[in-house]
Design a protein around this motif. Structure first.
Motif, PDB file in Angstrom:
ATOM      1  N   ARG A   1      -4.808  -8.638  10.545  1.00  0.00           N
ATOM      2  CA  ARG A   1      -4.049  -7.469  10.944  1.00  0.00           C
ATOM      3  C   ARG A   1      -3.027  -7.978  11.953  1.00  0.00           C
ATOM      4  NH1 ARG A   1      -4.072  -4.264  15.439  1.00  0.00           N
ATOM      5  NH2 ARG A   1      -3.863  -2.003  15.140  1.00  0.00           N
TER       6      ARG A   1
ATOM      7  N   THR B   1      -0.834  -5.798   6.981  1.00  0.00           N
ATOM      8  CA  THR B   1      -2.210  -6.008   6.541  1.00  0.00           C
ATOM      9  C   THR B   1      -2.231  -7.000   5.378  1.00  0.00           C
ATOM     10  OG1 THR B   1      -2.008  -4.184   4.958  1.00  0.00           O
ATOM     11  CG2 THR B   1      -2.893  -3.646   7.132  1.00  0.00           C
TER      12      THR B   1
ATOM     13  N   THR C   1     -10.409  -5.886   6.832  1.00  0.00           N
ATOM     14  CA  THR C   1      -9.262  -5.838   7.737  1.00  0.00           C
ATOM     15  C   THR C   1      -8.279  -4.736   7.322  1.00  0.00           C
ATOM     16  OG1 THR C   1      -9.466  -8.198   8.129  1.00  0.00           O
ATOM     17  CG2 THR C   1      -7.358  -7.223   8.686  1.00  0.00           C
ATOM     18  N   VAL C   2      -8.041  -4.606   6.021  1.00  0.00           N
ATOM     19  CA  VAL C   2      -7.102  -3.575   5.542  1.00  0.00           C
ATOM     20  C   VAL C   2      -7.625  -2.191   5.907  1.00  0.00           C
ATOM     21  CG1 VAL C   2      -5.939  -2.558   3.555  1.00  0.00           C
ATOM     22  CG2 VAL C   2      -6.427  -5.005   3.566  1.00  0.00           C
TER      23      VAL C   2
ATOM     24  N   ALA D   1      -7.358  -1.289   9.506  1.00  0.00           N
ATOM     25  CA  ALA D   1      -5.990  -1.115  10.013  1.00  0.00           C
ATOM     26  C   ALA D   1      -5.404   0.258   9.693  1.00  0.00           C
ATOM     27  CB  ALA D   1      -5.086  -2.212   9.447  1.00  0.00           C
TER      28      ALA D   1
END
Ligand code: GDP
Ligand code: K
Ligand code: MG
Length: 298
Positions: A48, A65, A83-84, A87
């Motif tokens: 991120r 991302t 992580t996506v 975010a």
């Protein structure tokens, strides 16, 4: 000129989409500096990354991302997808990036994961690659049936006037509140992190498609002596055979990776950089949860 506190706006804008649609190129154009690395290869972005831009009374905090991975469920890919999803929670606006005129299952997967908590703008990127603009109207109608998009923005991340227009479009979604960062700040990522990323960009760009995506970069040493930064980094690859691809004939590939990364970092920081590179084999690291975490992935 001083901006009155009561006039200030500040908010988070997430940039999401499948791999290679141009998310990081867009982030860099919005920030006006390279803070997120890009290449023709998927999996270039693995973290991120925030890019900050303060324009007039408004502070935009853009969040780049990794492209959402729909294939290969190894430890690295699972971490990228986490992580996506992390975010896109708690942002004020989502830019859902697709290639203009295109939409496939990988795009649909990303769209299905977006939370209902923030407005979503459909950003149809790479408009410069669309030769028959007339075909876009029916495509857009089909897109509107898929999701209640707040707006539709056909554009090219490589066209400065499109980038300027995008600020005006995003601004109204930012809440009125004090700025979170100083006006000059470009990213909340550390210099150490940026150093590893620039080396990884050159590695991705200068090696052929035969070097798999399962390589990474770790920083062994980062020292500042006045205006000089001394950095030692290791490129980690999965197999002995990959090592040779990175080092190249008489070491010329590794040398070029180092030179190009050093020049990017000197541009970013405005000071001299001494960069030393090593290559190491760690077989199977991308399949190993603990290793993936120890290399700095979530
Ligand atoms: P990401 O994986 O979504 O972050 O995509 P990148 O930003 O790394 O870009 C992937 C590729 O698309 C790179 O080769 C970019 O140069 C290219 N690209 C990005 N935006 C545009 C655009 O507006 N037009 C064209 N023609 N290429 C673009
Ligand atoms: K990419
Ligand atoms: Mg990217």
């Amino acid at each position: 000129p001083e901006v009155a506190e009561a006039d200030k706006r500040c908010g988070y804008v997430a940039i999401v989409g499948k791999p290679n649609v141009g998310k990081s190129t867009l982030l860099n154009a919005l920030v006006g500096q390279k803070v997120s690395i890009t290449s023709r290869k998927a999996q270039t972005t693995r973290h991120r990354i925030t890019g900050i831009r303060t324009e007039g009374a408004s502070q935009f905090i853009f969040v780049d991302t990794p492209g959402f991975q729909t294939r290969h469920g190894n430890a690295l890919n699972r971490s990228l997808n986490k992580t996506v999803l992390g975010a896109v929670t708690d942002v004020d606006l989502i830019l859902f990036v697709v290639e203009a005129g295109r939409f496939n299952l990988a795009d649909a997967k990303v769209l299905s994961l977006l939370p209902a908590s923030a407005p979503v703008i459909l950003l149809a990127n790479k408009l410069d690659e669309v030769h028959r603009r007339g075909d876009l109207a029916p495509w857009l109608r089909s897109m509107q049936e898929r999701h209640a998009f707040a707006e539709f923005v056909p554009m090219s991340a490589k066209a400065p006037k499109d980038i300027q227009r995008l600020f005006g479009i995003c601004e109204k979604y930012l809440p009125q509140q004090p700025w979170i960062h100083d006006a000059e700040e470009l990213t909340d990522r550390s210099e150490r992190f940026m150093a590893a990323e620039m080396v990884r960009e050159k590695l991705f760009r200068l090696t052929g498609d035969e070097l798999p995506y399962t390589s990474t970069v770790i920083i062994d040493r980062f020292e500042e002596e006045g205006q000089l930064r001394r950095i030692a980094a290791t490129i980690v690859v999965e197999r002995e055979g990959h090592k040779g691809m990175v080092i190249g004939d008489k070491g010329e590939k590794l040398k070029r990776i180092g030179t190009e990364a050093r020049m990017e970092l000197e541009k970013l920081w405005g000071g001299k950089v001494f960069l030393e590179l090593w290559v190491k084999v760690r077989s199977g690291w991308a399949d190993d949860d603990a290793r993936v975490r120890s290399f700095g992935y979530e």
